[in-house]
Design a protein around this motif. Structure first.
Motif, PDB file in Angstrom:
ATOM      1  N   HIS A 103       0.872  -1.178   0.000  1.00  0.00           N
ATOM      2  CA  HIS A 103       0.000   0.000   0.000  1.00  0.00           C
ATOM      3  C   HIS A 103       0.906   1.225   0.000  1.00  0.00           C
ATOM      4  N   PRO A 104       0.739   2.134  -0.952  1.00  0.00           N
ATOM      5  CA  PRO A 104       1.691   3.236  -1.104  1.00  0.00           C
ATOM      6  C   PRO A 104       1.523   4.346  -0.077  1.00  0.00           C
ATOM      7  N   PHE A 105       2.626   5.037   0.147  1.00  0.00           N
ATOM      8  CA  PHE A 105       2.610   6.246   0.962  1.00  0.00           C
ATOM      9  C   PHE A 105       1.923   7.382   0.222  1.00  0.00           C
ATOM     10  N   ASN A 106       1.291   8.258   0.989  1.00  0.00           N
ATOM     11  CA  ASN A 106       0.887   9.581   0.512  1.00  0.00           C
ATOM     12  C   ASN A 106       1.880  10.542   1.157  1.00  0.00           C
ATOM     13  N   PRO A 107       2.884  11.058   0.426  1.00  0.00           N
ATOM     14  CA  PRO A 107       3.937  11.873   1.045  1.00  0.00           C
ATOM     15  C   PRO A 107       3.424  13.095   1.795  1.00  0.00           C
ATOM     16  N   VAL A 108       2.383  13.727   1.287  1.00  0.00           N
ATOM     17  CA  VAL A 108       1.830  14.898   1.965  1.00  0.00           C
ATOM     18  C   VAL A 108       1.202  14.483   3.297  1.00  0.00           C
ATOM     19  N   SER A 109       0.454  13.398   3.299  1.00  0.00           N
ATOM     20  CA  SER A 109      -0.134  12.906   4.547  1.00  0.00           C
ATOM     21  C   SER A 109       0.957  12.529   5.540  1.00  0.00           C
ATOM     22  N   LEU A 110       2.009  11.899   5.051  1.00  0.00           N
ATOM     23  CA  LEU A 110       3.115  11.504   5.912  1.00  0.00           C
ATOM     24  C   LEU A 110       3.763  12.724   6.565  1.00  0.00           C
ATOM     25  N   ALA A 111       4.003  13.764   5.774  1.00  0.00           N
ATOM     26  CA  ALA A 111       4.627  14.979   6.302  1.00  0.00           C
ATOM     27  C   ALA A 111       3.730  15.659   7.330  1.00  0.00           C
ATOM     28  N   LEU A 112       2.440  15.689   7.055  1.00  0.00           N
ATOM     29  CA  LEU A 112       1.509  16.315   7.994  1.00  0.00           C
ATOM     30  C   LEU A 112       1.374  15.479   9.260  1.00  0.00           C
ATOM     31  N   GLY A 113       1.477  14.171   9.129  1.00  0.00           N
ATOM     32  CA  GLY A 113       1.462  13.311  10.304  1.00  0.00           C
ATOM     33  C   GLY A 113       2.658  13.552  11.198  1.00  0.00           C
ATOM     34  N   ALA A 114       3.783  13.943  10.591  1.00  0.00           N
ATOM     35  CA  ALA A 114       4.981  14.293  11.348  1.00  0.00           C
ATOM     36  C   ALA A 114       4.929  15.746  11.827  1.00  0.00           C
ATOM     37  N   GLU A 115       3.821  16.422  11.538  1.00  0.00           N
ATOM     38  CA  GLU A 115       3.566  17.812  11.940  1.00  0.00           C
ATOM     39  C   GLU A 115       4.579  18.789  11.334  1.00  0.00           C
ATOM     40  N   ALA A 116       4.920  18.559  10.073  1.00  0.00           N
ATOM     41  CA  ALA A 116       5.749  19.526   9.351  1.00  0.00           C
ATOM     42  C   ALA A 116       5.039  20.868   9.344  1.00  0.00           C
ATOM     43  N   SER A 117       5.796  21.934   9.538  1.00  0.00           N
ATOM     44  CA  SER A 117       5.172  23.256   9.647  1.00  0.00           C
ATOM     45  C   SER A 117       4.809  23.851   8.293  1.00  0.00           C
ATOM     46  N   PHE A 118       5.361  23.309   7.214  1.00  0.00           N
ATOM     47  CA  PHE A 118       4.991  23.753   5.859  1.00  0.00           C
ATOM     48  C   PHE A 118       4.949  22.530   4.958  1.00  0.00           C
ATOM     49  N   VAL A 119       3.824  22.363   4.252  1.00  0.00           N
ATOM     50  CA  VAL A 119       3.680  21.244   3.324  1.00  0.00           C
ATOM     51  C   VAL A 119       2.972  21.744   2.072  1.00  0.00           C
ATOM     52  N   GLY A 120       3.540  21.420   0.912  1.00  0.00           N
ATOM     53  CA  GLY A 120       2.922  21.813  -0.346  1.00  0.00           C
ATOM     54  C   GLY A 120       3.061  20.713  -1.385  1.00  0.00           C
ATOM     55  N   ARG A 121       2.335  20.889  -2.493  1.00  0.00           N
ATOM     56  CA  ARG A 121       2.420  19.944  -3.612  1.00  0.00           C
ATOM     57  C   ARG A 121       2.219  20.714  -4.912  1.00  0.00           C
ATOM     58  N   ALA A 122       2.959  20.290  -5.950  1.00  0.00           N
ATOM     59  CA  ALA A 122       2.812  20.907  -7.266  1.00  0.00           C
ATOM     60  C   ALA A 122       3.194  19.896  -8.336  1.00  0.00           C
ATOM     61  N   LEU A 123       2.859  20.209  -9.587  1.00  0.00           N
ATOM     62  CA  LEU A 123       3.215  19.375 -10.723  1.00  0.00           C
ATOM     63  C   LEU A 123       4.427  19.967 -11.426  1.00  0.00           C
ATOM     64  N   ASP A 124       5.284  19.097 -11.969  1.00  0.00           N
ATOM     65  CA  ASP A 124       6.462  19.584 -12.680  1.00  0.00           C
ATOM     66  C   ASP A 124       6.079  20.453 -13.874  1.00  0.00           C
ATOM     67  N   SER A 125       4.941  20.174 -14.508  1.00  0.00           N
ATOM     68  CA  SER A 125       4.533  20.878 -15.723  1.00  0.00           C
ATOM     69  C   SER A 125       3.821  22.201 -15.450  1.00  0.00           C
ATOM     70  N   ASP A 126       3.436  22.444 -14.194  1.00  0.00           N
ATOM     71  CA  ASP A 126       2.732  23.689 -13.850  1.00  0.00           C
ATOM     72  C   ASP A 126       3.745  24.687 -13.314  1.00  0.00           C
ATOM     73  N   ARG A 127       4.436  25.371 -14.194  1.00  0.00           N
ATOM     74  CA  ARG A 127       5.537  26.263 -13.816  1.00  0.00           C
ATOM     75  C   ARG A 127       5.072  27.361 -12.855  1.00  0.00           C
TER      76      ARG A 127
END
Length: 357
Positions: free
Chosen positions: A172-196
């Motif tokens: 079952h794969p990781f969701n990296p954003v969920s993982l980071a938020l579970g670790a209580e990272a103070s900043f979390v973002g996501r973007a696509l390589d093609s969306d400059r």
């Protein structure tokens, strides 16, 4: 666009790093090294985006450091005309933590991939985020091991047929954003390589954040996992699947903004709704500064690995003390109390001798 333009607080992520008033260009951040990625690799787009916005930060290049682990993305430091280190598999966050703690005058960046960061480097990643070290972590996610020629990775979808899973992945794969938020990272973002545009906005906001900032970047591997995110780029599909976050605005998407995000009255979680059915007043207004990470975590769970809905933008941006600031303060306290006596510690009673019988 700056973090202020995004409606996010200026948290002083660049505090302590020497600045200057001179003008820089993207060309000054390019090295004389030939960029060697496969034709069509998404890494090219990310490299171009980073080289384009770094000059706007007004930092001296000698005060910027890129640390990478092992993988295709880990060639990044070779192509940045800054200081850099191609380090150990999965250990880039640990090395970068030492740099950020000992050198406040540096802007420290980690470049890693889904295999490097989430498999052998999983512990290093979550603890860097938990400690809130002042690092900017770019996690290139192509859902495959590219450098080692196409084995499944911790983000590969269930059933993925690869060289190492010829009958389909059972993991079952990781969701990296969920993982980071579970670790209580103070900043979390996501973007696509093609969306400059959005990628640059999120990266700039991460740079200006003080604390651990993780940006997951969906990145195409044209050789071993081509088209993994193509459905998010196709006209007619991207509008129905991409859920862009804008701080202070209702979360809605679709070609005509007909879809949105609202609270589920039964579970209290978030769900996708039709705006015409629930009314715009019932849509969630995005607030990246909410202290409780459960809101941002709920946003990260809206999407599934089949990419039916994919949330992008800044999920969370909150302010709390950083590990490196606290460590430096503790050292200064020890000096002021005259407790920083290394010679005394070495020659004190808490020593012993180990000898062979």
């Amino acid at each position: 666009m700056t973090a202020i333009d995004l409606g996010l607080p200026q948290l002083g992520g660049l505090a302590g790093v020497p600045t200057f008033d001179g003008k820089q260009t993207a060309k000054e951040y390019k090295t004389d090294q030939e960029v060697r990625w496969c034709p069509g690799c998404g890494d090219y787009a990310v490299l171009a985006a980073v080289q384009s916005f770094l000059p706007e930060l007004g930092l001296k290049r000698e005060n910027i450091v890129f640390v990478s682990g092992i993988g295709c993305s880990s060639r990044f430091p070779y192509y940045m005309n800054t200081y850099g280190m191609h380090s150990i598999h999965g250990r880039a966050p640990a090395i970068a933590t030492g740099l950020a703690t000992s050198r406040e005058d540096l802007s420290v960046w980690v470049v890693t991939g889904d295999g490097d960061a989430l498999s052998i480097g999983g512990n290093h990643l979550i603890h860097a985020l938990r400690r809130n070290v002042n690092l900017k972590i770019l996690l290139f996610n192509n859902r495959i091991y590219g450098l080692t020629k196409g084995q499944y990775s911790p983000t590969s979808e269930e059933g993925k047929v690869t060289k190492s899973t010829p009958m389909g992945s059972l993991d079952h794969p990781f969701n990296p954003v969920s993982l980071a938020l579970g670790a209580e990272a103070s900043f979390v973002g996501r973007a696509l390589d093609s969306d400059r545009k959005q990628l640059t906005e999120v990266l700039r906001a991460a740079a200006e954040h003080r604390g651990s900032a993780l940006v997951e970047i969906y990145q195409n591997c044209p050789i071993f996992n081509d088209g993994a995110f193509e459905v998010l780029k196709e006209a007619g599909e991207r509008e129905e699947r991409l859920v862009p976050l804008k701080h202070g605005e209702p979360i809605r998407f679709g070609s005509e903004g007909q879809h949105g995000v609202a609270r589920d009255p039964k579970t209290g979680s978030l769900k996708i709704v039709e705006v015409a059915e629930v009314g715009e007043d019932n849509l969630v207004v995005h607030d990246a500064t909410i202290e409780d990470p459960s809101y941002a975590f709920a946003l990260s769970r809206l999407g599934h690995h089949n990419l039916d809905h994919t949330v992008t933008g800044v999920f969370r941006s909150v302010q709390r003390d950083t590990y490196d600031d606290l460590a430096r303060h503790q050292v200064e306290q020890a000096k002021a109390a005259k407790k920083a006596d290394l010679r005394g510690l070495l020659r004190g009673k808490d020593t012993w001798t180990v000898a062979a019988d």
